[in-house]
Design a protein around this motif. Sequence first.
Motif, mmCIF file in Angstrom:
data_model
loop_
_atom_site.group_PDB
_atom_site.id
_atom_site.type_symbol
_atom_site.label_atom_id
_atom_site.label_comp_id
_atom_site.label_asym_id
_atom_site.label_seq_id
_atom_site.Cartn_x
_atom_site.Cartn_y
_atom_site.Cartn_z
ATOM 1 N N THR A 160 42.659 -40.974 -42.064
ATOM 2 C CA THR A 160 43.952 -41.500 -42.487
ATOM 3 C C THR A 160 44.737 -41.973 -41.263
ATOM 4 N N VAL A 161 45.903 -42.560 -41.518
ATOM 5 C CA VAL A 161 46.764 -42.984 -40.403
ATOM 6 C C VAL A 161 47.108 -41.783 -39.530
ATOM 7 N N ARG B 126 52.648 -36.935 -40.948
ATOM 8 C CA ARG B 126 53.434 -37.675 -39.953
ATOM 9 C C ARG B 126 53.982 -36.760 -38.857
ATOM 10 N N ALA B 127 53.849 -35.443 -39.020
ATOM 11 C CA ALA B 127 54.301 -34.516 -37.983
ATOM 12 C C ALA B 127 53.515 -34.681 -36.687
ATOM 13 N N VAL B 128 52.365 -35.389 -36.717
ATOM 14 C CA VAL B 128 51.563 -35.566 -35.500
ATOM 15 C C VAL B 128 52.185 -36.602 -34.568
ATOM 16 N N GLU C 265 52.489 -43.821 -46.476
ATOM 17 C CA GLU C 265 51.518 -44.631 -45.740
ATOM 18 C C GLU C 265 50.808 -43.827 -44.653
ATOM 19 N N TRP C 266 51.326 -42.672 -44.289
ATOM 20 C CA TRP C 266 50.638 -41.828 -43.310
ATOM 21 C C TRP C 266 49.314 -41.296 -43.876
ATOM 22 N N HIS C 267 49.160 -41.349 -45.188
ATOM 23 C CA HIS C 267 47.922 -40.892 -45.822
ATOM 24 C C HIS C 267 47.049 -42.062 -46.270
ATOM 25 N N ALA C 268 47.406 -43.289 -45.837
ATOM 26 C CA ALA C 268 46.591 -44.451 -46.174
ATOM 27 C C ALA C 268 45.215 -44.320 -45.516
#
Length: 444
Positions: free
Chosen positions: A205-206, A256-258, A184-187
């Motif tokens: 993206t998210v 999601r590393a951000v 979902e981080w790439h939604a």
Amino acid sequence: MSGDGRESEGGEEEVRGARRIPGPRGAADDLDLESVPLPPLPPPGSAAPAGSVPEQSTPEQSVPEPPEAPEALMTSVPDLPHRVLKALLGAWALSACSAEETAAVEEHLTACAPCADEALRLRDAVGLLHTDGSLDLDPTLRSRVIDGCLGRRPARIPVPEWAAPYDAETARLDALLRDIGDSEWHAPVRLRWFEEEREVSRRTTVAGVIGHLTAVDGLLSAALGLDDPLGGGDTPLDPTERTERYWSSKRRPPTRAVREPWRAQSHELIRTASFAGRNVAEASVSYGAFALPLQDALLDRAFECWVHGGDIADAVDYPYEAPSAAHLHRMIDLAARLLPAALAGRRRSGLAGPAKDLVTAGAPGRSVHLEIEGHGGGDWYIALDSPAAVGSPERAVAQVALDGVEFCRLAAGHISPVEAAAGQEGDREAIRDVLFATASLSRL
């Protein structure tokens, strides 16, 4: 007599009175059948011994009393000390005691109030072990725990009141991010805002949204002497340019590393603002084309964190509520204070009507009464002809009524001024100028 080797409830009430706590049903294995003597069997081929078969009663005869139960079937109640009985309460609540232990515990509970209270608590706890119940935590649990902790032991260095909305909104967004999965981080997320008279958007993206928040929050970090996530040197001040540079750097495509760097940066901002004292609230934060005091800049970042949290929630189909009424009121107040300057800027660009009644700085001028209803509502008077004028109820030429969340959606560029469900009365040109100026406050 019950099948578990204990007296029935009726017989027990006759002896000791009603039980305080109903006991768990004992297992069939708890009964020691080997200790029960069996009646002798007649030898093969012989008749049954006399008296082994009771005579049948006749209608005239009274029904005979049932024979008394053998003593071997009665569950004996062992005399156990209090500490042992107290240690058995957990096993009793789980129905794991033997028949003798169960009888001893229940006999003890009728006379010991502390153990009876503990038994009730343990019985309730056993009910929570069932897997068919919901395991979701109460959404208000975090705030109640924090309020309880701070009520018992207030923070030595409390978060300033003007930083509380940013603290709350970053925490809410972080809770959302913890719940979403890796995919979902790439939604896809579409960011929307207004430029001049039209709506514009940008697809990301998210993870890209969190990168955008990190890049713009870096302006506040630099103002407080902290590290800028874009690094030192020639870094732009305009929020859009900073975001584009962040997205085009080696961090693209963001993952999601951000999340961890963004959350660490927000914690550091709140910690530094709390320790810096009162004077830091007026420190200037430059956005390139304009500047805000730090207390207003943190409120602006809280507003954007909420808006983009809603964008992310829509992308991943997640519920996301509006801020608390007190925090939403402060966000609306900031937008209302920025409107006179936004009106003047649009007038210089030929996008708003000309000034009709110029007054000296600090004097009351023509105004629009902005009435915000519902969540975080209130009344504001927006000066129309000069940002240095003061809004005045006596000089109001129009009134606009909007819901609080609807007004914020307009200020975020998520709805157009034409679509805003506004109650309008008075000067139509003034109303139009205020609604379009509100939309012009939005940006990437």
